[in-house]
Design an enzyme around this catalytic site. Structure first.
Site, PDB file in Angstrom:
ATOM      1  N   LYS A  87     -19.821  23.070  71.295  1.00  0.00           N
ATOM      2  CA  LYS A  87     -19.285  23.727  72.643  1.00  0.00           C
ATOM      3  C   LYS A  87     -19.333  24.945  73.028  1.00  0.00           C
ATOM      4  O   LYS A  87     -19.014  25.342  74.111  1.00  0.00           O
ATOM      5  CB  LYS A  87     -17.684  22.960  72.285  1.00  0.00           C
ATOM      6  N   TYR A 108     -22.779  14.874  76.576  1.00  0.00           N
ATOM      7  CA  TYR A 108     -21.512  15.420  75.631  1.00  0.00           C
ATOM      8  C   TYR A 108     -21.914  14.718  74.175  1.00  0.00           C
ATOM      9  O   TYR A 108     -21.948  15.684  73.225  1.00  0.00           O
ATOM     10  CB  TYR A 108     -20.232  14.834  76.153  1.00  0.00           C
ATOM     11  N   SER A 118     -18.609  19.754  67.644  1.00  0.00           N
ATOM     12  CA  SER A 118     -17.973  20.570  68.194  1.00  0.00           C
ATOM     13  C   SER A 118     -18.273  21.971  68.427  1.00  0.00           C
ATOM     14  O   SER A 118     -18.054  22.690  69.610  1.00  0.00           O
ATOM     15  CB  SER A 118     -16.475  20.549  68.361  1.00  0.00           C
ATOM     16  N   TYR A 178      -8.537  23.644  67.306  1.00  0.00           N
ATOM     17  CA  TYR A 178      -7.527  22.803  67.913  1.00  0.00           C
ATOM     18  C   TYR A 178      -6.081  23.143  67.529  1.00  0.00           C
ATOM     19  O   TYR A 178      -5.568  24.391  67.390  1.00  0.00           O
ATOM     20  CB  TYR A 178      -8.013  21.426  67.427  1.00  0.00           C
ATOM     21  N   VAL A 196     -16.288  18.426  63.685  1.00  0.00           N
ATOM     22  CA  VAL A 196     -15.946  17.430  62.709  1.00  0.00           C
ATOM     23  C   VAL A 196     -16.944  16.899  61.688  1.00  0.00           C
ATOM     24  O   VAL A 196     -16.753  16.258  60.571  1.00  0.00           O
ATOM     25  CB  VAL A 196     -15.297  16.160  63.282  1.00  0.00           C
TER      26      VAL A 196
HETATM   27  N1  GLU Z   1     -18.189  14.501  69.009  1.00  0.00           N
HETATM   28  C1  GLU Z   1     -16.889  14.675  68.407  1.00  0.00           C
HETATM   29  C2  GLU Z   1     -15.890  14.074  69.192  1.00  0.00           C
HETATM   30  O1  GLU Z   1     -15.869  13.935  70.379  1.00  0.00           O
HETATM   31  C3  GLU Z   1     -16.474  16.479  68.381  1.00  0.00           C
HETATM   32  C4  GLU Z   1     -15.087  16.449  67.835  1.00  0.00           C
HETATM   33  C5  GLU Z   1     -15.237  17.744  66.829  1.00  0.00           C
HETATM   34  O2  GLU Z   1     -16.348  18.148  66.398  1.00  0.00           O
HETATM   35  O3  GLU Z   1     -14.311  18.259  66.759  1.00  0.00           O
HETATM   36  O4  GLU Z   1     -14.883  13.400  68.773  1.00  0.00           O
END
Ligand code: GLU
Length: 309
Positions: free
Chosen positions: A67, A191, A64, A243, A261
């Site tokens: 992002k 994505y 993430s 988050y 993650v």
């Molecule tokens: N590719 C992971 C998912 O969509 C990203 C989640 C993350 O890194 O927080 O679950």
């Protein structure tokens, strides 16, 4: 003056006995195969010094953290029009929660929860084939890091494509509300692949430097975004980058940050440095356990905080 290499080394040393703590992100099967006993730190100052410790040159799945870069690209494409489709509020929910999305009629709370990043991927995809959009994102990150070797880990991308049921649900849900303009599988292709980009702490700290330096890359001199936009991306990272652990990270670290993650965290000390920490074991909110602890110590020892001295 604080010797930054000493700080980075001392943070590493003080946490070395805890390497391996936390839980791997085993909901993506390929990430469950990563050796948990790894820990790296890299700090890139706005005047070009680089300080590293531990496994700072080992590539890991940025997940993430990507992002931040896709948000930067999407804002470059449609500017503030993005906020018609994605909110700017902390979610207070898990990164892959679907409940809030239903209550809020398909408009994700922010660009960093999965639903928000999927909507951002839809914006980056406009006018392109999925392959081209993925290529554009990789090229952009290579440009930011000034490193042509950065690439996608295709095993991770495949692993998530095969098992990312929740993201499939989120994407279809948004499409049903009219908040995706392309077929869900195309958007998810973009994505999953940008989440599967592999980078080291050193590369990541370099790539984040524009956010510490008013939107410009101080090493190449290139302008990436305006200083106002860099500030606003930092604000989003601070409020939403971890988050439902974002409040805790702001309290403990006091810097904008974005986790993934794969166990990485990119943190920004505006006007000072871009910092990457990585250790694969995660805490209960899906954020790197040791990475968060490292950034907390580093912020204490440098005195860096967006909230004061
Ligand atoms: N590719 C992971 C998912 O969509 C990203 C989640 C993350 O890194 O927080 O679950």
């Amino acid at each position: 003056m604080t010797d930054l290499q000493d700080v980075v080394d001392s943070v590493y040393q003080d946490l070395a006995s805890r390497i391996g703590e936390g839980k791997l992100a085993d909901y993506i099967p390929e990430l469950a195969t990563v050796d948990p006993k790894q820990f790296g730190l890299a700090l890139c100052t706005v005047d070009g010094q680089v300080h590293t410790s531990g496994d700072a040159d080992t590539s890991f799945s940025i997940q993430s953290i990507s992002k931040v870069f896709t948000l930067t690209l999407a804002l470059g494409k449609i500017g503030d029009g993005l906020w018609k489709r994605v909110g700017r509020e902390p979610s207070g929910n898990a990164f892959n929660s679907i409940v809030q999305l239903e209550q809020e009629k398909g408009k994700p709370r922010n660009p960093f929860i999965n639903a928000g990043a999927i909507a951002v991927a839809d914006v980056v995809l406009a006018g392109h084939l999925p392959k081209e959009a993925i290529g554009e994102i990789v090229q952009f990150i290579r440009y930011l890091a000034d490193d042509e070797t950065i690439a996608i880990d295709h095993d991770v991308a495949r692993s998530e494509t095969n098992t990312g049921y929740r993201n499939v649900a989120l994407a279809n849900f948004m499409r049903s509300f009219g908040n995706l303009n392309h077929p869900a599988e195309h958007v998810l292709g973009v994505y999953f692949h940008h989440c599967a980009i592999a980078m080291s702490c050193r590369q990541l700290a370099h790539a984040g430097l524009y956010l510490a330096s008013a939107g410009r890359n101080p090493l190449s001199g290139g302008s990436v975004v305006s200083s106002g936009r860099a500030r606003r991306i930092n604000a989003l990272m601070l409020m939403c980058g971890h988050y439902d652990g974002s409040g805790d990270f702001a309290y403990r670290v006091g810097l904008p940050g974005k986790s993934g993650v794969g166990g990485g965290i990119l943190a920004i000390a505006p006007g000072k440095a871009s910092i990457a920490a990585w250790s694969p074991g995660l805490n209960e909110n899906g954020n790197s356990l040791l990475g968060s602890a490292a950034l907390e110590l580093l912020a204490q020892r440098t005195g860096w905080s967006v909230f004061g001295q």
